[in-house]
Design an enzyme around this catalytic site. Structure first.
Site, PDB file in Angstrom:
ATOM      1  N   LYS A 144      47.948  12.620  25.121  1.00  0.00           N
ATOM      2  CA  LYS A 144      46.898  13.618  25.308  1.00  0.00           C
ATOM      3  C   LYS A 144      46.969  14.694  24.205  1.00  0.00           C
ATOM      4  O   LYS A 144      47.967  14.757  23.463  1.00  0.00           O
ATOM      5  CB  LYS A 144      47.043  14.230  26.707  1.00  0.00           C
ATOM      6  N   TYR A 159      38.130   9.519  33.382  1.00  0.00           N
ATOM      7  CA  TYR A 159      38.707   9.999  34.644  1.00  0.00           C
ATOM      8  C   TYR A 159      37.701   9.933  35.790  1.00  0.00           C
ATOM      9  O   TYR A 159      37.814  10.683  36.758  1.00  0.00           O
ATOM     10  CB  TYR A 159      39.235  11.426  34.477  1.00  0.00           C
ATOM     11  N   ASN A 215      50.493  17.438  30.910  1.00  0.00           N
ATOM     12  CA  ASN A 215      51.544  16.433  31.093  1.00  0.00           C
ATOM     13  C   ASN A 215      51.556  15.331  30.036  1.00  0.00           C
ATOM     14  O   ASN A 215      52.121  14.272  30.236  1.00  0.00           O
ATOM     15  CB  ASN A 215      51.539  15.893  32.530  1.00  0.00           C
ATOM     16  N   HIS A 272      48.950   9.670  29.297  1.00  0.00           N
ATOM     17  CA  HIS A 272      48.257   8.907  30.335  1.00  0.00           C
ATOM     18  C   HIS A 272      48.712   7.458  30.285  1.00  0.00           C
ATOM     19  O   HIS A 272      48.928   6.918  29.202  1.00  0.00           O
ATOM     20  CB  HIS A 272      46.735   8.949  30.103  1.00  0.00           C
ATOM     21  N   GLU A 326      40.208   0.394  31.457  1.00  0.00           N
ATOM     22  CA  GLU A 326      40.462   1.416  30.434  1.00  0.00           C
ATOM     23  C   GLU A 326      40.567   0.798  29.041  1.00  0.00           C
ATOM     24  O   GLU A 326      40.069   1.373  28.071  1.00  0.00           O
ATOM     25  CB  GLU A 326      41.730   2.204  30.789  1.00  0.00           C
TER      26      GLU A 326
HETATM   27  P1  DAT Z   1      48.501  10.135  36.450  1.00  0.00           P
HETATM   28  O1  DAT Z   1      48.116  10.788  35.133  1.00  0.00           O
HETATM   29  O2  DAT Z   1      49.964  10.240  36.707  1.00  0.00           O
HETATM   30  O3  DAT Z   1      47.975   8.720  36.578  1.00  0.00           O
HETATM   31  P2  DAT Z   1      46.329  10.906  38.235  1.00  0.00           P
HETATM   32  O4  DAT Z   1      45.610   9.705  37.737  1.00  0.00           O
HETATM   33  O5  DAT Z   1      46.439  11.081  39.715  1.00  0.00           O
HETATM   34  O6  DAT Z   1      47.811  10.991  37.623  1.00  0.00           O
HETATM   35  O7  DAT Z   1      45.633  12.222  37.679  1.00  0.00           O
HETATM   36  C1  DAT Z   1      45.202  12.267  36.329  1.00  0.00           C
HETATM   37  C2  DAT Z   1      45.624  13.596  35.731  1.00  0.00           C
HETATM   38  O8  DAT Z   1      45.002  14.663  36.453  1.00  0.00           O
HETATM   39  C3  DAT Z   1      47.115  13.870  35.849  1.00  0.00           C
HETATM   40  O9  DAT Z   1      47.844  13.328  34.777  1.00  0.00           O
HETATM   41  C4  DAT Z   1      47.164  15.365  35.858  1.00  0.00           C
HETATM   42  C5  DAT Z   1      45.886  15.766  36.555  1.00  0.00           C
HETATM   43  N1  DAT Z   1      46.133  16.028  37.981  1.00  0.00           N
HETATM   44  C6  DAT Z   1      46.358  15.108  38.949  1.00  0.00           C
HETATM   45  N2  DAT Z   1      46.530  15.678  40.149  1.00  0.00           N
HETATM   46  C7  DAT Z   1      46.410  17.006  39.924  1.00  0.00           C
HETATM   47  C8  DAT Z   1      46.490  18.162  40.756  1.00  0.00           C
HETATM   48  N3  DAT Z   1      46.727  18.064  42.071  1.00  0.00           N
HETATM   49  N4  DAT Z   1      46.315  19.376  40.171  1.00  0.00           N
HETATM   50  C9  DAT Z   1      46.082  19.491  38.849  1.00  0.00           C
HETATM   51  N5  DAT Z   1      45.987  18.452  38.009  1.00  0.00           N
HETATM   52  C10 DAT Z   1      46.155  17.226  38.531  1.00  0.00           C
HETATM   53 MG    MG Z   2      46.049   8.017  36.723  1.00  0.00          MG
END
Ligand code: DAT
Ligand code: MG
Length: 151
Positions: free
Chosen positions: A11, A51, A114, A117, A128
């Site tokens: 990212k 997303y 973070n 991805h 994707e």
């Molecule tokens: P990942 O990236 O581990 O697959 P995800 O697909 O659930 O996680 O979410 C995509 C991104 O969105 C994640 O990297 C960080 C952000 N995110 C997820 N849950 C969140 C939350 N509760 N508050 C803030 N940002 C969040």
């Molecule tokens: Mg995810």
């Protein structure tokens, strides 16, 4: 299958913080094979498409702005169980919960920054990869050390 593929993206925070080489090295040293790689600055529309499954979540607008805030290193990695193992290399979504030794555990602090991805399953990986890469942007190559990585 040793030909499983996953979509991984560094990212904009990972790019700006100079972590591209370190992150790629972790996947390379594990033994996975890089089959697609490009630097892309996503538009907010494209970030929202990437997303799409999270569009109802309260953090979605901030997530889209962050993801579209600079260039992203888009990659396709190949290998046995690369989808699940890639998620293990990445670590938990919230870096505060990510184990030391994982990418998120070692390089970042908060969920909204973070740095990486990774696809979370076979369906999202397929979706994707096709969203980010044209077929001719993926190199189907045989590593010279394949027999030293697999038996
Ligand atoms: P990942 O990236 O581990 O697959 P995800 O697909 O659930 O996680 O979410 C995509 C991104 O969105 C994640 O990297 C960080 C952000 N995110 C997820 N849950 C969140 C939350 N509760 N508050 C803030 N940002 C969040
Ligand atoms: Mg995810």
């Amino acid at each position: 299958t040793q030909k499983e593929r996953t979509f991984i993206a560094i990212k904009p925070d990972g790019v700006n913080r100079g972590l591209i080489a370190d992150i790629i090295a972790r996947f390379e040293k594990k033994g996975f094979k890089l089959v697609g790689l490009k630097l892309v600055h996503p538009t907010e529309d494209f970030a929202a498409e990437h997303y799409d499954d999270l569009k109802a979540r309260p953090f979605f607008p901030a997530l889209v702005k962050y993801f579209a805030s600079g260039p992203v290193v888009a990659m396709v990695w190949e290998g046995k169980d690369v989808i699940l193992t890639g998620r293990k290399l990445i670590g938990a979504t919230n870096p505060a919960d990510a184990a030391v030794g994982t990418i998120r555990g070692d390089y970042c602090i908060i969920m909204g920054r973070n740095i990486i991805h990774g696809s979370d399953g076979a369906d999202s990986a397929k979706h994707e990869i096709s969203l980010w890469f044209k077929e001719n942007e993926i190199a189907d190559w045989e590593s010279a050390v394949h027999k030293w990585t697999y038996e």
